[in-house]
Write an enzyme that holds these catalytic residues in place. Sequence first.
Site, PDB file in Angstrom:
ATOM      1  NE  ARG A 184      11.508  -2.348 -10.882  1.00  0.00           N
ATOM      2  CZ  ARG A 184      10.394  -1.615 -10.838  1.00  0.00           C
ATOM      3  NH1 ARG A 184       9.316  -2.104 -10.268  1.00  0.00           N
ATOM      4  NH2 ARG A 184      10.380  -0.417 -11.336  1.00  0.00           N
TER       5      ARG A 184
ATOM      6  CE  LYS B 195      -6.296   1.619 -16.116  1.00  0.00           C
ATOM      7  NZ  LYS B 195      -5.307   0.719 -15.527  1.00  0.00           N
TER       8      LYS B 195
ATOM      9  CD  GLU C 226       7.282  -6.877 -11.704  1.00  0.00           C
ATOM     10  OE1 GLU C 226       7.632  -6.125 -10.768  1.00  0.00           O
ATOM     11  OE2 GLU C 226       6.417  -6.545 -12.532  1.00  0.00           O
TER      12      GLU C 226
HETATM   13  C1  LIG Z   1       7.644  -3.315 -12.931  1.00  0.00           C
HETATM   14  C2  LIG Z   1       6.396  -3.331 -13.771  1.00  0.00           C
HETATM   15  N1  LIG Z   1       5.596  -4.409 -13.743  1.00  0.00           N
HETATM   16  C3  LIG Z   1       4.478  -4.443 -14.490  1.00  0.00           C
HETATM   17  C4  LIG Z   1       4.148  -3.392 -15.278  1.00  0.00           C
HETATM   18  C5  LIG Z   1       2.929  -3.466 -16.181  1.00  0.00           C
HETATM   19  N2  LIG Z   1       1.928  -2.461 -15.799  1.00  0.00           N
HETATM   20  C6  LIG Z   1       1.799  -1.317 -16.493  1.00  0.00           C
HETATM   21  S1  LIG Z   1       0.638  -0.338 -15.876  1.00  0.00           S
HETATM   22  C7  LIG Z   1       0.253  -1.425 -14.680  1.00  0.00           C
HETATM   23  C8  LIG Z   1      -0.832  -1.104 -13.705  1.00  0.00           C
HETATM   24  C9  LIG Z   1      -0.581   0.193 -13.024  1.00  0.00           C
HETATM   25  O1  LIG Z   1      -1.659   0.479 -12.199  1.00  0.00           O
HETATM   26  P1  LIG Z   1      -1.773   1.907 -11.540  1.00  0.00           P
HETATM   27  O2  LIG Z   1      -0.466   2.303 -10.965  1.00  0.00           O
HETATM   28  O3  LIG Z   1      -2.918   1.886 -10.614  1.00  0.00           O
HETATM   29  O4  LIG Z   1      -2.044   2.869 -12.759  1.00  0.00           O
HETATM   30  P2  LIG Z   1      -3.375   2.948 -13.675  1.00  0.00           P
HETATM   31  O5  LIG Z   1      -3.093   2.112 -14.878  1.00  0.00           O
HETATM   32  O6  LIG Z   1      -4.510   2.429 -12.880  1.00  0.00           O
HETATM   33  O7  LIG Z   1      -3.474   4.378 -13.994  1.00  0.00           O
HETATM   34  C10 LIG Z   1       1.038  -2.559 -14.775  1.00  0.00           C
HETATM   35  C11 LIG Z   1       0.933  -3.741 -13.906  1.00  0.00           C
HETATM   36  C12 LIG Z   1       5.020  -2.290 -15.299  1.00  0.00           C
HETATM   37  N3  LIG Z   1       4.794  -1.227 -16.066  1.00  0.00           N
HETATM   38  N4  LIG Z   1       6.119  -2.282 -14.525  1.00  0.00           N
END
Ligand SMILES: Cc1ncc(C[n+]2csc(CCOP(=O)(O)OP(=O)(O)O)c2C)c(N)n1
Length: 652
Positions: A404, A285, A376
Amino acid sequence: MTQVSWLDRIHSPEDLRALPFDALTELASEIRQVVAETCSRNGGHFAPSLGVVELTIALHCVMDTPRDKLIWDVGHQCYPHKMLTGRARRFHTLRQPGGISGFPRRDESPYDAFGVGHASTAISAALGMALARDANGEDYRVIAVCGDGAMSGGLCYEALNNVGYLSPNILIVLNDNEMSIAPPIGAMSRYFNQLITTQFYNRSKQTAKDLLQRMPAVGQRVLNIGHKIESSIKNLIVPQETIFEKMGIRYLGPIDGHDLGEVVTTLRHVRDLKGPMLLHVKTVKGKGYEYSESDPERWHSGCDFEVETGRKMVAVGEGVSGQPPTYTEVFAQTLVQEAEKDRRITAITAAMPAGTGLSLFADKFPKRFYDVGIAESHAVCCAAGMACEGLRPVVAIYSSFLQRAFDQIVHDVALQNLPVTFAIDRAGIVGDDGPTHHGVFDLSYLRMVPGLVVMAARDEAELRRMVVTAARYDGGPIAYRYPRSRGTGATLDETPEPIEIGRGEVLYESARRSGRPSVAILSIGTMSASALSAAAILESKGIACAVADMRFVKPLDRTLLKRLAEECDLVVTVEENVVAGGFGSAVNEAVGAMEIERRVVNLGLPDRWIEHGRVPDLLKSFGLDARGIARHALSALESHAQSVAHSEVVAK
Ligand SMILES: Cc1ncc(C[n+]2csc(CCOP(=O)(O)OP(=O)(O)O)c2C)c(N)n1
């Protein structure tokens, strides 16, 4: 600065496919440069996008997009994808009013196969497309790119369960950067880690060959291609014992997601294999920018930084001296104070410890803090279980993500009248992230739930009182909402008092009302400041005003409402929520039930999707600034005066 050259030549993935392989590494660094420069000005999801540059190039090189459907999970990593699919020249408008969105959108480009902003949807959507393709007798490829963080979301498991059973041709790319926003928590991320670090990299070539031979038809062909491919076959290791294999989904990898050769070659090998496959791609990342590589959590998103030095990046939620604290900070500090007094209080986040401010709670009470992953629904049901057994869980979730968990709020918490507190952050318009992230439905979807108390804070001092109110409330579930912003600078009480449940507060009332037309402006939450300013405008035009912060959407302060509705010619409700089913609707229903003949005007957000933009501009465009509120009140008073005059004429 890199001279942008390869990127200039790319108007669509067709152009990308025509580039010599040697150009791709340079192209990757050009893309990174543009992402950095744009995010430094416009903000955005920086580190996620930097991490998938090579993967995105490889996917568009190897797959026949947009005929092949490429589906991003969360979608916050789509910047390289946007640049390679005809949006490089408009990329400087990223997240700007009228500019391109920070997330994939079907209405923006045919390359954005599925619109997204919330996590864990990609595999379900991809399966749906694969099923439709098969039903329609077509033959395009369907590829879902899902992060390891998103894989903590229950929707992914429901989808995998279905994929493994139905066995369609589908490729799931697991983009494993060992980060959610924060380091991912959970058994699955531990498992991914084991897949990467244990013996799998070192598996013998024979294992891969054996397994490839077992892949019908294609396996033998791949093996015959010869020596050149053997090095990449090493990466097609398919350990039989992975969880995915057991579910009927072929597991491939892990491969190095920054080695363009390896990713391109692997994708070429697997793109026409039959059945469902999961390709495990290891990425970093924030790759390619030293600051984001070393602190990907801080650089997950943000803006206002100097590209060369990484300086000045301030995310909402981080303190800046001399400025009021954010609502998030005030929530977290107050909750910690209450938790010091009440050992039953626990705090739950769905993968947003920093975003919700709960890192502070985690530091103070590590054993009473739970990060459940991007889950969630589970967070809320788990809180219900805790509440059954005597704890007082506080679930802190952003308004749009709490959508959600609606059934868990209804069925698991409210129906059993359990003492769960919902701390709803990012309520209202959030700005640049746009329609997937605006928190504009919570008042509507919460107020209809029987027994649930719903509050909204007008400033940070009131938020403190609401945190305390909820912590000491024994009547069942309770929720409070607050926005994504700094507070108003309100003086914070050291020992905030709880608010009487269902009691609104009159903020202003004209000393002299008789003989003047009059308006009662009833506001909820942060709209109170604009309501007060609107009253000042109206007073200057000779109109008597009362302004009340109703504080509770449920239970509504009917006594206050009745008095103001009886005393004033017009009631105006103001909320930063959709009008449909929200606070204004509650007032309408109550006034109707009181059988008072009073005109009520509802101001709030319209019944359409709200684009990204600056919060004050958007509010203004919906008439939710002081002038807009005053304007609406004046025109309603005028038509009221005309209809009174008309009925007097008719009566004579
Ligand atoms: C339902 C939901 N909950 C929380 C979030 C906030 N959120 C955005 S990105 C993320 C982390 C995603 O991690 P990953 O899938 O590993 O992607 P990366 O950012 O590491 O590329 C979160 C928790 C969201 N977008 N959707």
